[in-house]
Each structure stands twice: as structure tokens, then as C-alpha cells.
Scaffold this active site. Sequence first.
Site, PDB file in Angstrom:
ATOM      1  N   CYS A 168       0.788  -1.237   0.000  1.00 45.26           N
ATOM      2  CA  CYS A 168       0.000   0.000   0.000  1.00 45.26           C
ATOM      3  C   CYS A 168       0.824   1.292   0.000  1.00 45.26           C
ATOM      4  O   CYS A 168       0.476   2.229  -0.744  1.00 45.26           O
ATOM      5  CB  CYS A 168      -1.016  -0.010   1.138  1.00 45.26           C
ATOM      6  SG  CYS A 168      -0.496  -0.759   2.663  1.00 45.26           S
ATOM      7  N   ARG A 171       7.924 -10.759   5.226  1.00 40.77           N
ATOM      8  CA  ARG A 171       7.578 -10.509   6.629  1.00 40.77           C
ATOM      9  C   ARG A 171       8.430 -11.405   7.516  1.00 40.77           C
ATOM     10  O   ARG A 171       8.611 -12.588   7.231  1.00 40.77           O
ATOM     11  CB  ARG A 171       6.078 -10.749   6.871  1.00 40.77           C
ATOM     12  CG  ARG A 171       5.223  -9.739   6.125  1.00 40.77           C
ATOM     13  CD  ARG A 171       3.736  -9.899   6.380  1.00 40.77           C
ATOM     14  NE  ARG A 171       2.979  -8.957   5.546  1.00 40.77           N
ATOM     15  CZ  ARG A 171       1.662  -8.963   5.412  1.00 40.77           C
ATOM     16  NH1 ARG A 171       0.945  -9.858   6.072  1.00 40.77           N
ATOM     17  NH2 ARG A 171       1.053  -8.074   4.646  1.00 40.77           N
ATOM     18  N   GLN A 220       0.985 -11.447  -2.918  1.00 37.78           N
ATOM     19  CA  GLN A 220      -0.452 -11.284  -2.741  1.00 37.78           C
ATOM     20  C   GLN A 220      -1.101 -10.805  -4.034  1.00 37.78           C
ATOM     21  O   GLN A 220      -0.464 -10.128  -4.841  1.00 37.78           O
ATOM     22  CB  GLN A 220      -0.742 -10.232  -1.658  1.00 37.78           C
ATOM     23  CG  GLN A 220      -0.496 -10.693  -0.238  1.00 37.78           C
ATOM     24  CD  GLN A 220      -0.897  -9.629   0.757  1.00 37.78           C
ATOM     25  OE1 GLN A 220      -0.582  -8.462   0.581  1.00 37.78           O
ATOM     26  NE2 GLN A 220      -1.580 -10.028   1.811  1.00 37.78           N
ATOM     27  N   ASP A 238      -2.832  -8.302  -4.620  1.00 41.64           N
ATOM     28  CA  ASP A 238      -3.113  -7.073  -3.866  1.00 41.64           C
ATOM     29  C   ASP A 238      -3.721  -6.001  -4.770  1.00 41.64           C
ATOM     30  O   ASP A 238      -3.264  -5.807  -5.903  1.00 41.64           O
ATOM     31  CB  ASP A 238      -1.789  -6.558  -3.291  1.00 41.64           C
ATOM     32  CG  ASP A 238      -1.972  -5.905  -1.947  1.00 41.64           C
ATOM     33  OD1 ASP A 238      -3.108  -5.835  -1.475  1.00 41.64           O
ATOM     34  OD2 ASP A 238      -0.968  -5.461  -1.371  1.00 41.64           O
ATOM     35  N   HIS A 258      -5.414  -1.838  -4.465  1.00 43.17           N
ATOM     36  CA  HIS A 258      -5.823  -0.663  -3.693  1.00 43.17           C
ATOM     37  C   HIS A 258      -6.691   0.204  -4.596  1.00 43.17           C
ATOM     38  O   HIS A 258      -6.267   0.618  -5.677  1.00 43.17           O
ATOM     39  CB  HIS A 258      -4.597   0.106  -3.189  1.00 43.17           C
ATOM     40  CG  HIS A 258      -3.795  -0.703  -2.231  1.00 43.17           C
ATOM     41  ND1 HIS A 258      -2.696  -1.438  -2.615  1.00 43.17           N
ATOM     42  CD2 HIS A 258      -3.973  -0.937  -0.903  1.00 43.17           C
ATOM     43  CE1 HIS A 258      -2.211  -2.078  -1.566  1.00 43.17           C
ATOM     44  NE2 HIS A 258      -2.968  -1.795  -0.526  1.00 43.17           N
ATOM     45  N   LYS A 279     -11.816  -3.394   8.768  1.00 38.96           N
ATOM     46  CA  LYS A 279     -11.749  -4.286   7.609  1.00 38.96           C
ATOM     47  C   LYS A 279     -12.841  -5.347   7.681  1.00 38.96           C
ATOM     48  O   LYS A 279     -13.366  -5.661   8.757  1.00 38.96           O
ATOM     49  CB  LYS A 279     -10.377  -4.962   7.526  1.00 38.96           C
ATOM     50  CG  LYS A 279      -9.999  -5.776   8.756  1.00 38.96           C
ATOM     51  CD  LYS A 279      -8.623  -6.425   8.600  1.00 38.96           C
ATOM     52  CE  LYS A 279      -8.254  -7.233   9.846  1.00 38.96           C
ATOM     53  NZ  LYS A 279      -7.050  -8.028   9.668  1.00 38.96           N
ATOM     54  N   HIS A 293      -8.335  -1.269   0.604  1.00 39.42           N
ATOM     55  CA  HIS A 293      -7.358  -2.350   0.432  1.00 39.42           C
ATOM     56  C   HIS A 293      -8.141  -3.633   0.150  1.00 39.42           C
ATOM     57  O   HIS A 293      -9.095  -3.946   0.858  1.00 39.42           O
ATOM     58  CB  HIS A 293      -6.531  -2.570   1.699  1.00 39.42           C
ATOM     59  CG  HIS A 293      -5.805  -1.352   2.183  1.00 39.42           C
ATOM     60  ND1 HIS A 293      -4.426  -1.245   2.146  1.00 39.42           N
ATOM     61  CD2 HIS A 293      -6.252  -0.200   2.740  1.00 39.42           C
ATOM     62  CE1 HIS A 293      -4.073  -0.082   2.666  1.00 39.42           C
ATOM     63  NE2 HIS A 293      -5.159   0.573   3.027  1.00 39.42           N
TER      64      HIS A 293
END
Length: 724
Positions: A406, A435, A453, A455, A457, A537, A589
Site C-alpha cells: 500500500c 515478513r 499477494q 493485492d 488498492h 476491515k 485495500h
Amino acid sequence: MTTPVASTSQPAQVPALDAPHQEGNKKKDKKAKETSAHPLELNPRPEYFDHRLKIFEQLKAEYDEWVKNQPRQEITITLPDGSQRKGTSWETSPMDIAKEISKGLADRVVIAKVNGELWDLERPLEASCNLELLDFEHPEGKRVFWHSSAHVLGEAAERHYGCHLCIGPPTDDGFFYEMAIEDRPVVNSDYPALEKVADMAIKEKQKFERLVVPKEKLLEMFNYNKYKKYIIETKIPDGTSTTVYRCGPMVDLCVGPHIPHTGRIKAFMVTKNSASYFLGDAKNDSLQRVYGISFPDKKQLVEYKKFLEEAAKRDHRKIGKEQELFFFNDLSPGSCFFLPHGTRIYNTLVELMRSEYFKRGYQEVISPNMFHSKLWETSGHWQNYKDDMFTLDVEKEKWALKPMNCPGHCLIFDSRDRSYKELPIRMAEFGIIHRNEASGALTGLTRVRRFVQDDTHVFCMPEQIEGEIAALFDFMQHIYGLFGFEFHLELSTRPDNYLGTIETWDAAEDQLKKALEKFYPGKWEINPGDGAFYGPKIDITIRDALRRAFQCATIQLDFQLPERFNLKYRSADEATDAGKAPSRPVIIHRAILGSLERFIAIITEHFAGKWPFWLSPRQVLVVPVAVPYREYASEVAERLSKLGLYVDVDNGENTLPKKIRNGEIAQYNFILVVGQDELDTRSVNVRNRDDVGTKARTETLPLDVIAEKLLALKNNRSLHNKLE
């Protein structure tokens, strides 16, 4: 030569099935001979037993006297159906009400809820109230049952090891207790002793007794245990109190509540053990953790063992090794090496998402893997997430590998002026993320350090939020439907370490509540305090073929990052009002598959390695019946491969039955057998993987027809291995 990391690459060991246990049939009795060389119980038992009990009994006598002196009044107890019962304050308990209703209910109920708060069944009611009675099948009832079982495990561990207990919570599939043991590790051969002592405690029907204790008395009661002292000193404010619970000789710091007595536990089993750190911090003492499972009915334990056996067969690490999909190596722990066939599955998932992105108006981007610490300070990750990041020193400055995409996407949005006419911008990236997971927590593909991911946004105007979330729900339903997944939704709200103002959070949570209630009325739950630090979320939990739950998709509403990065766009009003401040976008997200690595683990176990055709890394195997037909077999394979199908040909020396059997074991979706008849007619004999046990000659189809049918099956992304 390097060796694989056992904690991440090996198929799951199932100590619950493989280890010795205290009882069983003759086959298991053989394992039971591998019992611990240590005595069942320490004799004499540790001094802290008597020390705790002396303080507990003194305080309990004082409390009982206080309760005796409380004024008795008639109270009204209202049940969920609206019916009411009369009782007496400080005398009538939820168990009394359960017994009035029926003996069966009283035997079955696990815990009560009084005015929405969990309440011990034997604890007297203090005033008129609303009362619910929960059994083991209720999620909260199950957690209480397993929490109480953790205390029984803790008692067994103290009596067997003389250990110092730390924490013992329920989990999603049982419970565990963490402990410090000075002179020995926990090993599988200890399980029968722990189960035997637990069984002794269960047969004694030890009551769970609740007592409120002041902080100074707690420190005295647990002065022998530095871990309990640390929790008391750091979690309980001076001048306040909290609860302890006693069962038998064990007294533990615990908010409760608990089942009435240990005799409610009819089946108890130690399942596994592992190492851990106090409070999960590698800087703290190393501890040992013992896990268990329990049930109110012995039949449920039998069913659970069958579940474990099936889960072990489906373990993605086992199937990944058998099908040569991936492996791990200790030169890069927690980072998967995808082999060619595993890469086929990986790429198919990426292609699926990309095809949907094109239809749904997404723009794919690529951002860097490493950023200066200033970026993470701006985003808030440095303050809230630094311990989970891989940080680097580069030219005397701090950098970090990105743990999420992000902040980079915020830089892309801010790379030029934006107009309201561009919004929403749906920015997608298959970005590599790192991570810093603890090495002991790494588990196959489900817990890794390096992953990707799906992912996205979405940068949008506030008035576009509802429409965008509706589109995300549609996207999610479509993708999960392809895999046959059911799903459950939870709204995770403001955590303790939130950024921004409460007013902003309340507005964001309200938007998500409205969207959930509009599209899934009554089908979602609140998960308080579990939101991300930058926004609330929606977490979506899927269930696989074994009914296990996995959280994959997430939809997060973020008003914080646009503020922190000073993101803005020119609104329609600015043309008429030059003095108007620039407008601020909202970020949504979104991930659906989540981590591709973890999703591959889930679907491997969901399908048990029997992949649907469109996802399969081994779609077709062509087998000639004899040497003269090898050339035609190769021709068939080449023809189908050119259509984008994964086709292999077995022109080896094995017999025809052996080749077919090898193809079945390798889980090819279709085996095409060719001989003289097929050569003459330009056709193939089709064997379907899912037509189990078919030995006779099967359907013969022209090569052009089978090519068309296979291509249609791939493009339709059907779950069924069936040619139409």
C-alpha cells in the site's frame, strides 16, 4: 550439501495419531509401552501447591462469608424466548434455571451468558437479568470448554513436571498450555502420563471455583512464578483486582469463566508439543508448549481422529512432495522454491486474476521491493510493524523490504495530479512481500517469509465506496465459486494501536456495516478490536472440503494513509470555487486469494491433490499400447500441447497397465490410450481420472473432438472432470 528445514518442508507429523496414549486397542497398547521414564507424579509435590491453596482457601472463606451477608431479593430471569423465571439474588444460579427447564439441558449446557456477558453456571445471579444457556456446539461454549480443559492440562503438567505455567488459552481447534520446565524437554512419550493425570483430575469431578483477588495478594500467591508475576505487574493496575480459578490442587490466574467441574470432560487427548517464547518474543525465555483436544462425548474424539487421518492424507507438504510441486531449503527458510509443476498452478492463479482485472477495470502496476525507512515512518509501519519487517543498513541509512504494497501504491497515486474524473483507480500488483516470521512459526506454504499477494488498492471518492465494495463482493463470490468454497464475513473494528481520530474510525466502520447489511443481511459478525492499525476491515473466511476455516480475502477501508501521504485529487467543485481545499481520496485495500502461497496450500488440501482440469499441472497423459504407436502418441501430445494444454507422453519401456497406473497415481486428469484402431481412425481412447476402477475399454473420440472438448473444459474452469 544443504538439507531442507524440517519445520517448513516436511509433511505434517501428527503426534496425536502417532504418539503413545494412555488407552487404546492392542495396536496402540504397543505404542503405550514407549512411556516416560519419569514418575507419573512428583513426590513430594512442589511446595507452591500448598502455598497457593492456603491463600486461596483463606480468601475464599472470607468471600463466602461476604456472599452469605448479601441481602436476598426476588429477581426475574428472562430467557431468549421471552419466558421468565423467578429466582433469589445471590442464591439462584444459571444452573438452577437449567435444571428447572430440563435435566437434559442441565447435563448439556456448558456456560451461561448474563446480560450478554459470559458467566459461570454455578455462580449466583446478583440481580434481574437476561439469561442464555450455551452448549458445546455454540462457538463461545466450545471456547469455554476448551479453556477449562487447558486448566486440566495445566494441572497435569504441574503434577507431572513440577513446571511453572505461563498461559493456557483455547484455540480454534483445542487448547494449549505454555510452561517453563527446568530439567527436561517435553517428548511424545510423556503424553500417556499427562493424559493419565488429566484423567484422574476428570474422574474427581473437580469444581471450578472463581475468586476475585487484589493485586497485592496475587503477587503473593504467585511469588514462585516469574511469568505470572510479570503478567500481574504489567496487566493489572495497582489497587485493582482480577480473578483466579481453582480446580483440584491447581490455582491459576484467569478471567474465566469455566465449566462447572472437570467431570464434564468425557474425552481428553494430548495432540502435540512445540517450543515457544514467553509472550511470543524471541528475546524472552524459551518455553515449552503442550497442545490438547477434548470433547463432552467420546464419540467426538473418535470422529476427530478420523478427521486428523484425512487431514494428514491431504497435507499440502505431503502432496507437494509427491507431485513435485515445491520445496524449501535452509539457505532461505520460509521462502518457497516452486518447481515446474507447482509454477504451473501458481501461474494459472495469476492468469485467472489478471483475466478478471481486465474485465473489471483494474490497472496493474509494479513497485519496488525495498524502501527507505522514511516511507514506513510516513505510513505508520515503522511505529506499528517494524518488528515484523526485514530491515537493512544501506550507506548508513535504514531501509526495509516491503511487508505490504500500500505505501508504494500511495507514491504511484501521488506521482502526478489526479482529477475526480479518473476515480476510482483500481491499482493491482502481484508484489513480492517479505515478513519477518519467527523461524519456529514457519509452516509449509501457510506461514512463510516471502510471498506474493493478489493485492489491490482502490483510490476512490467517499461517495463511490458503496459501489466499489459491492463490486468487490461480486468479484469475491465469483472467484470463490470457481473453487467450490463457502465463505463467512466478519467486520473487524478499531484496535488499541489505531491511527487517526475515533470520529474517522466510527465513520469508516459505519460505511462497512451498511455495505455488509445491504448485501449480506444477518450473515456477518463483529470481530471487535481486530482491525488493521490504519482502518477497519471485512475479513472473509472460507471453508474447505474438511470444513476447516481459513481467512483469505480482506476488504479494508482506509482514511489514514491518504492523510499521512497527503493524497489529493481535483474535485468537480474546484472549477467553480478556486479557494476550495483539494479533496482527499479514500483507499480500499483488497485481496481475494490473499497470499498465493497460502492459497495454493489451501486448495491443495481442499482438492486432496486431485486438481480440477483448468488448474491441473498434469492435464493429459498419452500412452501408446506398444512400440509401433509411439510416434502417433507423440503426435497427439504435440497437437494438444499447441492448444496450451499440459500434456505428457509415456513412450517408456513399462507395460501398458503399469503406464496407466503411473498416470493415475500422478493424478493426470485424462489418460489417452492409442493403438492400431486409434491410429487408423485418428482418434484416442479416453480414460477419466474420476471414473474410478474402470478397467475395460473406454470411450474413443476423434482427435479433433477431444481437442475441442479439453479446451472447452479448461476455458469453462469447471470443478468437474467431465467432457461435455
